[in-house]
Design a protein around this motif. Structure first.
Motif, short mmCIF file in Angstrom:
data_model
loop_
_atom_site.label_atom_id
_atom_site.label_comp_id
_atom_site.label_asym_id
_atom_site.label_seq_id
_atom_site.Cartn_x
_atom_site.Cartn_y
_atom_site.Cartn_z
N ARG A 48 0.82 -1.21 0.00
CA ARG A 48 0.00 0.00 0.00
C ARG A 48 0.86 1.27 0.00
NH1 ARG A 48 -3.72 0.88 5.03
NH2 ARG A 48 -3.85 2.92 4.03
N ASN A 49 2.11 1.15 0.48
CA ASN A 49 3.02 2.29 0.48
C ASN A 49 3.86 2.34 -0.80
OD1 ASN A 49 2.19 2.94 3.15
ND2 ASN A 49 3.65 1.44 3.96
N LEU A 50 4.25 1.16 -1.28
CA LEU A 50 5.16 1.07 -2.42
C LEU A 50 4.42 1.22 -3.75
CD1 LEU A 50 8.20 0.59 -2.89
CD2 LEU A 50 7.72 -1.86 -3.01
N GLY A 51 3.18 0.74 -3.77
CA GLY A 51 2.40 0.81 -5.01
C GLY A 51 2.41 -0.48 -5.80
N PHE A 52 3.19 -1.46 -5.36
CA PHE A 52 3.20 -2.79 -5.98
C PHE A 52 3.67 -3.80 -4.94
CE2 PHE A 52 7.19 -0.62 -7.00
CZ PHE A 52 8.14 -1.51 -6.52
N ARG A 53 3.42 -5.06 -5.22
CA ARG A 53 3.80 -6.12 -4.29
C ARG A 53 5.18 -6.66 -4.62
NH1 ARG A 53 1.66 -12.28 -4.73
NH2 ARG A 53 3.08 -13.18 -3.18
N LEU A 54 5.98 -6.89 -3.60
CA LEU A 54 7.25 -7.60 -3.76
C LEU A 54 6.98 -9.10 -3.59
CD1 LEU A 54 9.60 -5.24 -1.73
CD2 LEU A 54 9.74 -5.68 -4.19
N HIS A 55 7.44 -9.88 -4.56
CA HIS A 55 7.20 -11.32 -4.54
C HIS A 55 8.35 -12.11 -3.94
CE1 HIS A 55 4.84 -9.69 -7.99
NE2 HIS A 55 3.92 -10.53 -7.55
N ARG A 56 9.57 -11.55 -4.06
CA ARG A 56 10.75 -12.35 -3.72
C ARG A 56 11.84 -11.46 -3.13
NH1 ARG A 56 12.16 -17.43 -5.34
NH2 ARG A 56 10.32 -17.44 -6.70
N VAL A 57 12.58 -12.01 -2.16
CA VAL A 57 13.71 -11.31 -1.54
C VAL A 57 14.93 -12.22 -1.64
CG1 VAL A 57 14.63 -10.29 0.58
CG2 VAL A 57 12.17 -10.12 0.08
N LEU A 58 16.03 -11.69 -2.16
CA LEU A 58 17.30 -12.40 -2.18
C LEU A 58 18.31 -11.59 -1.40
CD1 LEU A 58 15.92 -12.91 -5.27
CD2 LEU A 58 17.75 -14.60 -5.21
N VAL A 59 19.18 -12.30 -0.66
CA VAL A 59 19.99 -11.60 0.34
C VAL A 59 21.42 -12.14 0.37
CG1 VAL A 59 19.05 -13.16 2.10
CG2 VAL A 59 20.13 -11.03 2.81
#
Length: 269
Positions: A55-66
């Protein structure tokens, strides 16, 4: 599958590290090359994760790589907890200083470790008296994954672009080539997903220099991130066609990155 997908890739630096606020920490540390987050880093990572909610970013993040470095894993844990937090009112989440005790939706994002996002592997970046002589910089990957929120880790096969760390005393130019290659390879591997990469300052700087022609980053704050975007066209006949990445430059300063024009720098020299 046919259609258009606008892919977003965020490349983010870890939070505040303990050896910045406690310079003597490394003298007594068992692993001086791998400092954890300071308390301020945990708070900053959680706050950044809240900013990255859909809701803040405007799109959904699906994946995180670290990156496998501890400060990055701890940053990822805080960010993912914020991204996946379950709450009836967003305001109550914003009042939380950290994610302690906050329930999360463990299916909201997939998380995995990527050695290609590691720090520049040289004494220029890892300035400590002791480095591992046996080449074992980190525990086994299963132990590294234990730092991430349970139930969020992606255990699928071939999840990493780089299976091992670069050799010690890696040249800066080669490190920058590595970052660019890994950012592109990950994006190409998941063309219908929005992705967050949690890495180090040089990795964020490389994302600017590689995809924003004529500009370099001269300062990258803790938890600062660049925003890369490209259009991907899916067709039944050819599969997909990806346009080049561009940096959303209007967001750069807001997101904690200071840049300069290479051409202007050369003109004033």
């Amino acid at each position: 599958m046919q259609g258009l997908f606008v892919q977003n890739v965020l490349v983010m630096r870890h939070g505040d590290r303990i050896d910045d606020s406690e310079p003597l920490w490394a003298l007594q540390a068992a692993r001086p090359w791998d400092p954890p987050l300071a308390k301020d880093g945990e708070i900053r990572a959680w706050a950044t994760g809240r900013r990255l909610r859909p809701r803040n970013l405007g799109f959904r993040l699906h994946r995180v790589l670290v990156s496998p470095f501890l400060r990055c894993l701890q940053t990822a844990a805080a960010v993912v907890s914020a991204l996946c937090a379950k709450c009836e009112e967003e305001a109550s989440l914003m009042a939380q200083e950290t994610g302690a005790g906050v329930p999360i939706d463990r299916s909201a994002v997939k998380v995995s470790i990527e050695y290609g996002l590691s720090e520049v592997m040289s004494s220029r970046a890892i300035n400590v008296d002791r480095v591992p002589q046996d080449g074992k910089w980190f525990p086994d990957i299963s132990e590294l994954e234990s730092f991430l929120p349970a139930g969020t880790v992606d255990h699928s096969s071939e999840r990493m672009c780089h299976q091992t760390l670069p050799p010690w005393e890696e040249e800066l130019g080669k490190a920058r080539m590595r970052y660019k290659k890994v950012i592109t390879a990950i994006a190409d591997k998941y063309p219908n997903e929005n992705i967050l990469l949690i890495t180090h300052g040089e990795g964020v700087g490389t994302s600017i220099a590689s995809f924003m022609v004529g500009y370099e980053a001269w300062e990258v704050d803790f938890c600062a991130f660049s925003h890369l975007q490209r259009k991907i066209h899916f067709t039944d006949s050819t599969g997909l066609c990806a346009e080049p990445f561009k940096v959303l430059d209007e967001e750069v300063g807001q997101n904690g990155i200071q840049i300069y024009s290479v051409q202007e720098e050369m003109s004033s020299a």
